[in-house]
Design an enzyme around this catalytic site. Structure first.
Site, mmCIF file in Angstrom:
data_model
loop_
_atom_site.group_PDB
_atom_site.id
_atom_site.type_symbol
_atom_site.label_atom_id
_atom_site.label_comp_id
_atom_site.label_asym_id
_atom_site.label_seq_id
_atom_site.Cartn_x
_atom_site.Cartn_y
_atom_site.Cartn_z
ATOM 1 N N HIS A 119 0.857 -1.094 -0.036
ATOM 2 C CA HIS A 119 -0.023 -0.002 0.013
ATOM 3 C C HIS A 119 0.803 1.130 -0.166
ATOM 4 C CE1 HIS A 119 0.462 -1.015 4.511
ATOM 5 N NE2 HIS A 119 0.900 -0.160 4.210
HETATM 6 C C1 T46 Z 1 3.094 -0.160 6.758
HETATM 7 C C2 T46 Z 1 3.635 -1.461 7.008
HETATM 8 C C3 T46 Z 1 5.152 -1.444 6.987
HETATM 9 C C4 T46 Z 1 -4.163 -1.028 13.505
HETATM 10 O O1 T46 Z 1 -5.201 -1.279 13.890
HETATM 11 N N1 T46 Z 1 -3.439 -0.137 13.960
HETATM 12 C C5 T46 Z 1 -2.210 0.246 13.381
HETATM 13 O O2 T46 Z 1 -1.429 1.027 14.001
HETATM 14 C C6 T46 Z 1 -1.755 -0.689 12.286
HETATM 15 C C7 T46 Z 1 -0.428 -0.289 11.630
HETATM 16 C C8 T46 Z 1 -2.624 -1.619 11.904
HETATM 17 N N2 T46 Z 1 -3.890 -1.869 12.279
HETATM 18 C C9 T46 Z 1 -4.644 -3.032 11.878
HETATM 19 C C10 T46 Z 1 -5.391 -2.844 10.482
HETATM 20 C C11 T46 Z 1 -5.378 -4.208 9.813
HETATM 21 O O3 T46 Z 1 -6.530 -4.735 10.383
HETATM 22 O O4 T46 Z 1 -3.775 -4.119 11.861
HETATM 23 C C12 T46 Z 1 -4.221 -4.980 10.653
HETATM 24 C C13 T46 Z 1 -2.896 -5.064 9.854
HETATM 25 O O5 T46 Z 1 -2.530 -3.963 9.251
HETATM 26 P P1 T46 Z 1 -1.923 -3.894 7.621
HETATM 27 O O6 T46 Z 1 -2.428 -4.871 7.085
HETATM 28 O O7 T46 Z 1 -1.948 -2.411 7.321
HETATM 29 O O8 T46 Z 1 -0.514 -4.507 7.974
HETATM 30 P P2 T46 Z 1 0.691 -4.197 7.252
HETATM 31 O O9 T46 Z 1 1.928 -4.798 7.848
HETATM 32 O O10 T46 Z 1 0.709 -4.821 5.938
HETATM 33 O O11 T46 Z 1 1.078 -2.681 7.032
HETATM 34 C C14 T46 Z 1 1.601 -1.961 8.147
HETATM 35 C C15 T46 Z 1 1.172 -0.790 8.336
HETATM 36 O O12 T46 Z 1 -0.340 -0.754 8.403
HETATM 37 C C16 T46 Z 1 1.580 0.100 7.351
HETATM 38 O O13 T46 Z 1 1.451 1.522 7.633
HETATM 39 O O14 T46 Z 1 3.648 0.706 6.270
HETATM 40 O O15 T46 Z 1 3.005 -2.127 8.198
#
Ligand code: T46
Length: 140
Positions: A55
């Site tokens: 993303h």
């Molecule tokens: C990024 C990469 C390196 C939350 O509720 N709070 C938070 O602060 C974050 C970061 C995530 N979430 C929830 C949202 C989703 O339901 O945790 C779940 C997994 O998040 P996401 O799919 O966005 O995870 P990544 O590892 O793909 O991305 C994260 C960060 O979202 C993003 O900013 O750059 O790590």
């Protein structure tokens, strides 16, 4: 607007080596980053065949550090890609807004620390690559 990949910076985090052989201490103070840290999160126990990210952020700026182990960060501005391998706890990758990122190739025991410029807002995410491409064109 397509953000230049030159706006991404690999930054040295000051390391204080203990004179009595007690190891190292690294410190991140305000002057290292161009923003106030509003949130800290970390990724760990990521299987080596999994990827995270996939993303871009509209506003959020981010600083990534491999606290332990290693992983690759693939960055894309909609025109070109660049890959950074993070594998030292005293080096951090500063990623501005408007850059697509994917993290993969996690080693066993890798821990990715993320220091970011804002609270969690799903509305700040562009999670579809085609939407990201359109976004970079509409803001040209
Ligand atoms: C990024 C990469 C390196 C939350 O509720 N709070 C938070 O602060 C974050 C970061 C995530 N979430 C929830 C949202 C989703 O339901 O945790 C779940 C997994 O998040 P996401 O799919 O966005 O995870 P990544 O590892 O793909 O991305 C994260 C960060 O979202 C993003 O900013 O750059 O790590």
């Amino acid at each position: 607007m397509h953000k230049s990949l030159d706006s991404i910076q690999l930054i040295d985090i000051p390391k204080i080596s203990d004179p009595d052989g007690r190891g190292n201490l690294s410190v991140i103070e305000k002057k290292i980053l161009p923003y106030e840290i509003k949130r800290v999160y970390y990724l760990y126990d990521v299987p080596s065949d999994s990827s995270r990210g996939g993303h871009a952020h509209i506003e959020l700026q981010q600083f990534l550090i491999a606290l332990s182990g290693s992983f690759d960060v693939v960055l894309d501005n909609g025109l070109e890609r660049k890959v950074y391998t993070l594998n030292r706890p005293n080096k951090g990758l500063l990623i501005p807004n408007g850059i697509w990122r994917e993290l993969d190739n996690f080693s066993a025991g890798a821990v990715c620390l993320s220091l970011v410029s804002d609270v969690y807002k799903e509305s700040d995410y562009l999670r579809d690559y085609n939407d990201f491409k359109s976004y970079t064109k509409t803001t040209d």
